[in-house]
Design a protein around this motif. Structure first.
Motif, PDB file in Angstrom:
ATOM      1  N   SER A  45      47.181  42.846  47.885  1.00 19.56           N
ATOM      2  CA  SER A  45      47.496  44.276  47.949  1.00 19.56           C
ATOM      3  C   SER A  45      47.151  44.870  49.307  1.00 19.56           C
ATOM      4  O   SER A  45      47.732  45.860  49.726  1.00 19.56           O
ATOM      5  CB  SER A  45      46.751  45.023  46.843  1.00 19.56           C
ATOM      6  OG  SER A  45      45.356  44.766  46.912  1.00 19.56           O
ATOM      7  N   LYS A  55      43.361  39.677  42.470  1.00 19.11           N
ATOM      8  CA  LYS A  55      43.084  39.905  41.063  1.00 19.11           C
ATOM      9  C   LYS A  55      44.321  39.503  40.259  1.00 19.11           C
ATOM     10  O   LYS A  55      45.454  39.732  40.692  1.00 19.11           O
ATOM     11  CB  LYS A  55      42.744  41.376  40.822  1.00 19.11           C
ATOM     12  CG  LYS A  55      42.222  41.663  39.433  1.00 19.11           C
ATOM     13  CD  LYS A  55      41.770  43.117  39.325  1.00 19.11           C
ATOM     14  CE  LYS A  55      41.237  43.420  37.936  1.00 19.11           C
ATOM     15  NZ  LYS A  55      40.795  44.835  37.809  1.00 19.11           N
ATOM     16  N   LEU A  56      44.115  38.852  39.127  1.00 18.77           N
ATOM     17  CA  LEU A  56      45.224  38.388  38.306  1.00 18.77           C
ATOM     18  C   LEU A  56      46.160  39.557  37.996  1.00 18.77           C
ATOM     19  O   LEU A  56      45.729  40.593  37.496  1.00 18.77           O
ATOM     20  CB  LEU A  56      44.682  37.785  37.007  1.00 18.77           C
ATOM     21  CG  LEU A  56      45.703  37.070  36.108  1.00 18.77           C
ATOM     22  CD1 LEU A  56      46.305  35.882  36.830  1.00 18.77           C
ATOM     23  CD2 LEU A  56      45.053  36.629  34.799  1.00 18.77           C
ATOM     24  N   GLY A  57      47.436  39.390  38.314  1.00 18.98           N
ATOM     25  CA  GLY A  57      48.423  40.452  38.125  1.00 18.98           C
ATOM     26  C   GLY A  57      48.801  41.158  39.403  1.00 18.98           C
ATOM     27  O   GLY A  57      49.818  41.851  39.443  1.00 18.98           O
ATOM     28  N   GLU A  58      47.998  41.002  40.475  1.00 21.03           N
ATOM     29  CA  GLU A  58      48.334  41.623  41.758  1.00 21.03           C
ATOM     30  C   GLU A  58      49.437  40.832  42.452  1.00 21.03           C
ATOM     31  O   GLU A  58      49.569  39.626  42.255  1.00 21.03           O
ATOM     32  CB  GLU A  58      47.100  41.673  42.667  1.00 21.03           C
ATOM     33  CG  GLU A  58      46.118  42.764  42.334  1.00 21.03           C
ATOM     34  CD  GLU A  58      44.992  42.844  43.358  1.00 21.03           C
ATOM     35  OE1 GLU A  58      44.177  43.765  43.244  1.00 21.03           O
ATOM     36  OE2 GLU A  58      44.931  41.980  44.252  1.00 21.03           O
ATOM     37  N   ASN A  97      54.755  31.790  35.353  1.00 21.95           N
ATOM     38  CA  ASN A  97      55.735  32.492  34.533  1.00 21.95           C
ATOM     39  C   ASN A  97      57.035  32.591  35.325  1.00 21.95           C
ATOM     40  O   ASN A  97      57.152  33.394  36.250  1.00 21.95           O
ATOM     41  CB  ASN A  97      55.219  33.884  34.165  1.00 21.95           C
ATOM     42  CG  ASN A  97      56.143  34.616  33.221  1.00 21.95           C
ATOM     43  OD1 ASN A  97      57.083  34.032  32.685  1.00 21.95           O
ATOM     44  ND2 ASN A  97      55.893  35.900  33.008  1.00 21.95           N
ATOM     45  N   ARG A 130      58.020  35.167  38.153  1.00 27.43           N
ATOM     46  CA  ARG A 130      57.651  36.475  37.619  1.00 27.43           C
ATOM     47  C   ARG A 130      56.143  36.725  37.607  1.00 27.43           C
ATOM     48  O   ARG A 130      55.704  37.841  37.332  1.00 27.43           O
ATOM     49  CB  ARG A 130      58.230  36.628  36.211  1.00 27.43           C
ATOM     50  CG  ARG A 130      59.765  36.647  36.202  1.00 27.43           C
ATOM     51  CD  ARG A 130      60.314  37.008  34.843  1.00 27.43           C
ATOM     52  NE  ARG A 130      60.012  36.007  33.838  1.00 27.43           N
ATOM     53  CZ  ARG A 130      60.722  34.894  33.642  1.00 27.43           C
ATOM     54  NH1 ARG A 130      61.782  34.652  34.419  1.00 27.43           N
ATOM     55  NH2 ARG A 130      60.401  34.050  32.697  1.00 27.43           N
ATOM     56  N   GLY A 131      55.348  35.702  37.902  1.00 26.54           N
ATOM     57  CA  GLY A 131      53.914  35.928  37.987  1.00 26.54           C
ATOM     58  C   GLY A 131      53.112  34.680  37.664  1.00 26.54           C
ATOM     59  O   GLY A 131      53.652  33.637  37.284  1.00 26.54           O
ATOM     60  N   LYS A 133      49.915  33.019  35.434  1.00 25.92           N
ATOM     61  CA  LYS A 133      49.365  33.236  34.097  1.00 25.92           C
ATOM     62  C   LYS A 133      47.855  33.120  34.034  1.00 25.92           C
ATOM     63  O   LYS A 133      47.228  33.747  33.170  1.00 25.92           O
ATOM     64  CB  LYS A 133      49.987  32.240  33.123  1.00 25.92           C
ATOM     65  CG  LYS A 133      51.470  32.403  32.886  1.00 25.92           C
ATOM     66  CD  LYS A 133      51.960  31.386  31.862  1.00 25.92           C
ATOM     67  CE  LYS A 133      53.434  31.556  31.556  1.00 25.92           C
ATOM     68  NZ  LYS A 133      53.896  30.560  30.547  1.00 25.92           N
ATOM     69  N   SER A 135      43.861  32.445  36.082  1.00 26.22           N
ATOM     70  CA  SER A 135      43.083  32.580  37.317  1.00 26.22           C
ATOM     71  C   SER A 135      42.659  31.203  37.813  1.00 26.22           C
ATOM     72  O   SER A 135      42.688  30.215  37.074  1.00 26.22           O
ATOM     73  CB  SER A 135      41.854  33.452  37.074  1.00 26.22           C
ATOM     74  OG  SER A 135      41.000  32.839  36.121  1.00 26.22           O
ATOM     75  N   GLU A 159      39.905  36.773  37.621  1.00 30.79           N
ATOM     76  CA  GLU A 159      39.861  37.748  36.545  1.00 30.79           C
ATOM     77  C   GLU A 159      38.565  38.542  36.667  1.00 30.79           C
ATOM     78  O   GLU A 159      37.539  38.002  37.057  1.00 30.79           O
ATOM     79  CB  GLU A 159      39.886  37.055  35.186  1.00 30.79           C
ATOM     80  CG  GLU A 159      41.051  36.124  34.964  1.00 30.79           C
ATOM     81  CD  GLU A 159      40.869  35.315  33.702  1.00 30.79           C
ATOM     82  OE1 GLU A 159      41.037  35.892  32.603  1.00 30.79           O
ATOM     83  OE2 GLU A 159      40.554  34.120  33.800  1.00 30.79           O
TER      84      GLU A 159
END
Length: 422
Positions: A45, A55-58, A97, A130-131, A133, A135, A159
């Motif tokens: 980020s 961070k997972l999802g960033e 993913n 798409r991402g 899954k 950490s 995480e």
């Protein structure tokens, strides 16, 4: 012995052999890019290069330039690894993913520059990938049309399952009290993670984003309530080093910070003021960005494609015997790699060490290090080591539950030596 029992023992034996095979695998190393691939930036980020810790999802972004400028096709693959960077037992669909092995379609050619290049941008997630899954430790590999790997870079996804407090201390060994910094920390997390932590919890301690110099073999010394406590001295200490030197050539047509002369040939040449050995001098505070770099062109709207490439000329006055070693410029500008492009040669006529290297316009940190004949690096030979030096430390705890097949990165803690104490 029943047939069913024989089958069970056979399956158990195969599983144990597979586990032993995976455990015996060697740690993976990053592949360094060829000469025509420049300015690799991998970040999350915050647009700050280095080994990204997300961070997972960033989102994850990678940028790089191909100075051949021929709009070549490049593809990417993502692989998951254990804590020690050995191959993981997870299948790709367990950690990814979507799909990889996809062509990078987002690229632009340089604009209004003397050095032509193609600038490539990859962002994850995208419509194909798409991402991620889980950490843990990842590697992204860039391939060419012939399915040959061009370069690879590591990154870490965590995480937020634990709280990590990080402190920096001066060495308790009087021999190193003025030259080394010890990293102490505490990990607070749910009680189930703290069960049998000497077997299930591992830690990674990084100085200034340099993963190659990380400490990975620490185990908790004791537990207080729900916290694992690590109060090592020698085992968790780093050389203090010195503040990084810097140059800023955001304005390529006129001298700026630390640039004494400019020359235009096929492309611009920038000549830095000669540096000196700092190991025999007292520590002087000099604000830096801990070895990092930022791409920028003062006259550009988009520095990624409008910043030009410049030959930067370095010179160092050094009269210390090298004993067969070599002096290199060192920093995150090339992921802390020492190679022919960073090595200084001795100019007998002027009694000075010199080199030149191609840099994209921007603000850069660098320092000089000694690479010994055995390949080890002495970071303080030229710059010195001081306990007052401002360094950033990152601690990442990993957790593998009993019978689990991968190492989860369960938190991230940051400390800085500007607050160092005895």
């Amino acid at each position: 012995m029943s047939q069913k029992l024989k089958q069970s023992l056979l399956i158990l034996g195969l599983f144990c052999n597979l586990h032993s095979f995976i455990s015996a695998q060697e740690s993976v190393e990053e592949v360094n890019p060829p000469d025509y691939i420049k300015t690799i930036q991998l970040f999350g980020s915050e647009e700050f290069s280095g080994t990204p810790i997300l961070k997972l999802g960033e989102p994850l972004t990678i940028r790089f330039d191909d100075i051949n400028g021929d709009e070549a096709d490049y593809y990417y693959k993502i692989t998951y690894y254990n804590f020690d960077w050995t191959p993981s037992a997870l299948y790709k669909n367990e950690y990814l993913n979507g799909f990889d092995d996809i062509r990078i379609v987002n690229y632009e050619n340089s604009f209004n520059t003397l050095q032509l290049y193609s600038h490539y941008i990859l962002r994850i997630p995208n419509e194909d990938t798409r991402g991620l899954k889980v950490s843990g430790n990842y590697m992204i590999e860039i391939y060419n049309d012939d399915d040959e790997i061009v370069f690879s870079r590591k990154f870490i996804v965590y995480e937020n399952l634990s709280n990590v407090k990080v402190y920096t201390k001066r060495s308790r060994d009087l021999k190193y009290i003025n030259t080394r910094q010890a990293v102490q920390f505490e990990i607070s997390s749910p009680s189930e993670i703290l069960k049998n932590p000497k077997r299930t919890v591992k830690t990674l301690v990084i100085q200034n984003n340099d993963l190659k110099n990380a400490i990975t073999d620490l185990i908790p010394q004791f537990t207080i309530a729900n916290s694992l406590v690590y109060k090592y001295d020698t085992e968790a200490s780093f050389w203090g080093g010195n503040e990084y030197l810097f140059f800023d050539n955001k304005e390529v047509r006129s001298p700026t910070a630390n640039i004494r002369r400019i020359d235009l040939q096929e492309i611009y040449n920038n000549y830095l003021y000669s540096d000196i050995v700092r190991a025999n001098r007292i520590y002087t505070y000099n604000p830096d960005i801990n070895g990092n770099f930022v791409i920028r062109n003062l006259r550009a709207q988009n520095s990624n494609t409008e910043a030009d490439y410049v030959w930067m000329h370095f010179s160092l006055e050094c009269y210390e015997p090298l004993d067969g070693g070599e002096i290199h410029i060192y920093g995150n500008f090339n992921n802390y790699v020492t190679d022919d492009s960073t090595r200084l040669s001795y100019d007998k006529e002027n009694a000075i060490y010199t080199t030149k290297r191609l840099f994209k316009q921007g603000f850069y940190n660098y320092k000089y290090v000694l690479v010994k004949p055995d390949g080890t690096i002495d970071p303080g030979f030229i710059s010195g080591n001081f306990d007052e030096t401002e360094n950033e430390y990152v601690v990442i705890p990993y957790y593998r539950a009993p019978a689990a097949r991968y190492d989860r990165a369960i938190g991230k803690g940051i400390g800085n030596s500007r607050n160092i104490t005895n």
